[in-house]
Design a protein around this motif. Sequence first.
Motif, PDB file in Angstrom:
ATOM      1  N   ASN A  17     -68.434  -4.062  38.920  1.00 35.78           N
ATOM      2  CA  ASN A  17     -69.820  -4.741  38.812  1.00 35.78           C
ATOM      3  C   ASN A  17     -69.826  -5.627  38.212  1.00 35.78           C
ATOM      4  OD1 ASN A  17     -69.978  -2.079  41.084  1.00 35.78           O
ATOM      5  ND2 ASN A  17     -71.029  -0.983  39.923  1.00 35.78           N
ATOM      6  N   LEU A  18     -69.021  -5.463  37.464  1.00 33.36           N
ATOM      7  CA  LEU A  18     -69.711  -6.856  35.721  1.00 33.36           C
ATOM      8  C   LEU A  18     -69.292  -7.646  36.387  1.00 33.36           C
ATOM      9  CD1 LEU A  18     -70.303  -6.939  33.120  1.00 33.36           C
ATOM     10  CD2 LEU A  18     -68.183  -6.405  32.672  1.00 33.36           C
ATOM     11  N   LEU A  19     -68.730  -8.121  37.137  1.00 38.81           N
ATOM     12  CA  LEU A  19     -67.656  -9.083  37.728  1.00 38.81           C
ATOM     13  C   LEU A  19     -67.962  -9.468  39.020  1.00 38.81           C
ATOM     14  CD1 LEU A  19     -64.983 -11.338  38.224  1.00 38.81           C
ATOM     15  CD2 LEU A  19     -64.321  -9.461  39.744  1.00 38.81           C
ATOM     16  N   PHE A  20     -68.667  -8.952  39.844  1.00 41.12           N
ATOM     17  CA  PHE A  20     -69.780  -9.214  40.551  1.00 41.12           C
ATOM     18  C   PHE A  20     -71.891  -9.491  40.090  1.00 41.12           C
ATOM     19  CE2 PHE A  20     -66.926  -7.296  43.760  1.00 41.12           C
ATOM     20  CZ  PHE A  20     -66.464  -7.892  44.602  1.00 41.12           C
ATOM     21  N   ARG A  21     -71.862  -8.581  39.083  1.00 36.78           N
ATOM     22  CA  ARG A  21     -72.898  -8.985  38.663  1.00 36.78           C
ATOM     23  C   ARG A  21     -72.867 -10.759  37.847  1.00 36.78           C
ATOM     24  NH1 ARG A  21     -77.815 -10.276  38.496  1.00 36.78           N
ATOM     25  NH2 ARG A  21     -78.512  -9.603  36.641  1.00 36.78           N
ATOM     26  N   LEU A  66     -72.265 -22.574  44.920  1.00 39.81           N
ATOM     27  CA  LEU A  66     -72.935 -21.134  45.319  1.00 39.81           C
ATOM     28  C   LEU A  66     -73.065 -20.727  47.205  1.00 39.81           C
ATOM     29  CD1 LEU A  66     -75.900 -19.931  45.043  1.00 39.81           C
ATOM     30  CD2 LEU A  66     -76.170 -22.369  46.380  1.00 39.81           C
ATOM     31  N   VAL A  67     -72.754 -21.712  47.776  1.00 39.27           N
ATOM     32  CA  VAL A  67     -72.396 -21.281  49.273  1.00 39.27           C
ATOM     33  C   VAL A  67     -70.678 -19.973  49.278  1.00 39.27           C
ATOM     34  CG1 VAL A  67     -71.586 -21.969  51.954  1.00 39.27           C
ATOM     35  CG2 VAL A  67     -73.334 -22.768  50.485  1.00 39.27           C
ATOM     36  N   TYR A  68     -69.579 -20.457  48.820  1.00 42.63           N
ATOM     37  CA  TYR A  68     -68.191 -19.915  48.529  1.00 42.63           C
ATOM     38  C   TYR A  68     -68.280 -19.203  47.559  1.00 42.63           C
ATOM     39  CZ  TYR A  68     -65.664 -23.056  50.591  1.00 42.63           C
ATOM     40  OH  TYR A  68     -65.040 -23.927  51.773  1.00 42.63           O
ATOM     41  N   LEU A  69     -69.015 -18.678  46.313  1.00 38.87           N
ATOM     42  CA  LEU A  69     -69.106 -17.519  45.803  1.00 38.87           C
ATOM     43  C   LEU A  69     -70.544 -16.293  46.556  1.00 38.87           C
ATOM     44  CD1 LEU A  69     -69.553 -19.837  42.256  1.00 38.87           C
ATOM     45  CD2 LEU A  69     -67.423 -17.778  43.114  1.00 38.87           C
ATOM     46  N   GLY A  70     -71.833 -16.684  47.225  1.00 36.48           N
ATOM     47  CA  GLY A  70     -72.401 -16.395  48.011  1.00 36.48           C
ATOM     48  C   GLY A  70     -71.915 -15.433  48.992  1.00 36.48           C
ATOM     49  N   SER A  71     -70.735 -16.145  49.775  1.00 34.33           N
ATOM     50  CA  SER A  71     -69.976 -15.508  50.675  1.00 34.33           C
ATOM     51  C   SER A  71     -69.146 -14.410  50.388  1.00 34.33           C
ATOM     52  CB  SER A  71     -68.471 -16.391  51.230  1.00 34.33           C
ATOM     53  OG  SER A  71     -69.766 -17.544  52.268  1.00 34.33           O
ATOM     54  N   ILE A  72     -68.901 -14.662  49.295  1.00 35.07           N
ATOM     55  CA  ILE A  72     -68.066 -13.618  48.820  1.00 35.07           C
ATOM     56  C   ILE A  72     -68.795 -12.134  48.157  1.00 35.07           C
ATOM     57  CG2 ILE A  72     -66.939 -12.198  46.310  1.00 35.07           C
ATOM     58  CD1 ILE A  72     -65.915 -15.392  45.798  1.00 35.07           C
ATOM     59  N   GLY A  73     -70.322 -12.335  47.469  1.00 36.09           N
ATOM     60  CA  GLY A  73     -71.277 -11.552  47.425  1.00 36.09           C
ATOM     61  C   GLY A  73     -72.083 -11.300  49.054  1.00 36.09           C
ATOM     62  N   ALA A  74     -71.832 -11.682  49.900  1.00 36.18           N
ATOM     63  CA  ALA A  74     -71.987 -11.507  50.948  1.00 36.18           C
ATOM     64  C   ALA A  74     -71.215 -10.063  51.219  1.00 36.18           C
ATOM     65  CB  ALA A  74     -72.747 -12.250  51.939  1.00 36.18           C
ATOM     66  N   MET A  75     -69.640 -10.733  51.328  1.00 38.96           N
ATOM     67  CA  MET A  75     -68.971 -10.009  51.327  1.00 38.96           C
ATOM     68  C   MET A  75     -68.592  -8.634  51.442  1.00 38.96           C
ATOM     69  SD  MET A  75     -66.082  -9.390  54.473  1.00 38.96           S
ATOM     70  CE  MET A  75     -64.663  -8.992  54.170  1.00 38.96           C
ATOM     71  N   ARG A  76     -68.975  -8.662  49.851  1.00 37.85           N
ATOM     72  CA  ARG A  76     -68.935  -7.625  48.994  1.00 37.85           C
ATOM     73  C   ARG A  76     -70.025  -6.407  49.199  1.00 37.85           C
ATOM     74  NH1 ARG A  76     -71.362  -5.423  43.854  1.00 37.85           N
ATOM     75  NH2 ARG A  76     -70.167  -3.619  43.851  1.00 37.85           N
ATOM     76  N   ASP A  77     -70.918  -6.672  50.021  1.00 38.00           N
ATOM     77  CA  ASP A  77     -72.099  -6.273  50.024  1.00 38.00           C
ATOM     78  C   ASP A  77     -71.735  -5.737  51.724  1.00 38.00           C
ATOM     79  OD1 ASP A  77     -73.312  -5.970  47.573  1.00 38.00           O
ATOM     80  OD2 ASP A  77     -74.970  -7.417  47.729  1.00 38.00           O
ATOM     81  N   ASN A  78     -71.595  -6.399  52.401  1.00 35.18           N
ATOM     82  CA  ASN A  78     -71.403  -6.437  54.304  1.00 35.18           C
ATOM     83  C   ASN A  78     -72.501  -6.571  54.536  1.00 35.18           C
ATOM     84  OD1 ASN A  78     -68.908  -5.415  54.936  1.00 35.18           O
ATOM     85  ND2 ASN A  78     -68.986  -3.360  53.668  1.00 35.18           N
ATOM     86  N   GLN A  79     -73.160  -7.880  54.121  1.00 35.59           N
ATOM     87  CA  GLN A  79     -74.080  -8.079  54.578  1.00 35.59           C
ATOM     88  C   GLN A  79     -73.977  -9.730  55.416  1.00 35.59           C
ATOM     89  OE1 GLN A  79     -77.045  -7.007  54.037  1.00 35.59           O
ATOM     90  NE2 GLN A  79     -76.370  -4.925  53.082  1.00 35.59           N
ATOM     91  N   HIS A  80     -72.616 -10.011  55.628  1.00 35.74           N
ATOM     92  CA  HIS A  80     -72.301 -11.032  56.213  1.00 35.74           C
ATOM     93  C   HIS A  80     -73.185 -10.267  58.120  1.00 35.74           C
ATOM     94  CE1 HIS A  80     -70.260 -14.086  54.430  1.00 35.74           C
ATOM     95  NE2 HIS A  80     -69.111 -12.743  54.107  1.00 35.74           N
ATOM     96  N   LEU A  81     -73.738 -11.773  59.148  1.00 33.65           N
ATOM     97  CA  LEU A  81     -74.518 -11.978  60.224  1.00 33.65           C
ATOM     98  C   LEU A  81     -72.918 -10.651  60.975  1.00 33.65           C
ATOM     99  CD1 LEU A  81     -75.292 -14.931  60.806  1.00 33.65           C
ATOM    100  CD2 LEU A  81     -76.563 -13.136  59.826  1.00 33.65           C
TER     101      LEU A  81
END
Length: 182
Positions: A17-21, A66-81
């Motif tokens: 969680n700290l890493l993703f934060r 921003l795009v690449y790191l955002g993809s990591i965060g979206a994958m973690r939260d299962n928020q991809h389309l």
Amino acid sequence: MRVFYPVAARIMMNRFNLLFRSIEVLMAFFLSVMIALVFMNVVLRYVFATGFEWSEEIARLCFIYLVYLGSIGAMRDNQHLIIDSLLTRIPVFFQRIIYFLVQVGVIWVMVVLTQGSWQLVVQNLDDRWVATQFPIFLVYAVGLVTGISIIIIALANMYRLIVAKMSVSELLSIRDDSGSEQ
């Protein structure tokens, strides 16, 4: 040995969680730098008919990260389309199969991304951007970070599906039309 597992798992989750934060904070930093540089350059060009050549490269770099790191965060939260209208209407057994196959597909695509990024890193070790002299290979290195991170997240999703016996709706946080979680 079992006594320590919940504590160790909690410690590990806190570190993740700290890493993703940290990734989220880094994304906010890149977004603010990008906005500030673009705004500054627009004002300089409009008012003074000049601008900083290097600001375009830095803004582009911030956008890429921003795009690449955002993809990591979206994958973690299962928020991809996803198209969950079909998934919510099929039996749970098939939901689990489809989710597993999707994770396998994600891993395959990320392996391709990681291999391609590695090849580009090696090809561009000696190249630099014109205005900033920023090493070009660092632009492609973020693809390595993203690919490896998403592979790990997909493997963790598969673990939670198979070993932890989580439902697909829990994994995806499928929402109904009113916006509340099911």
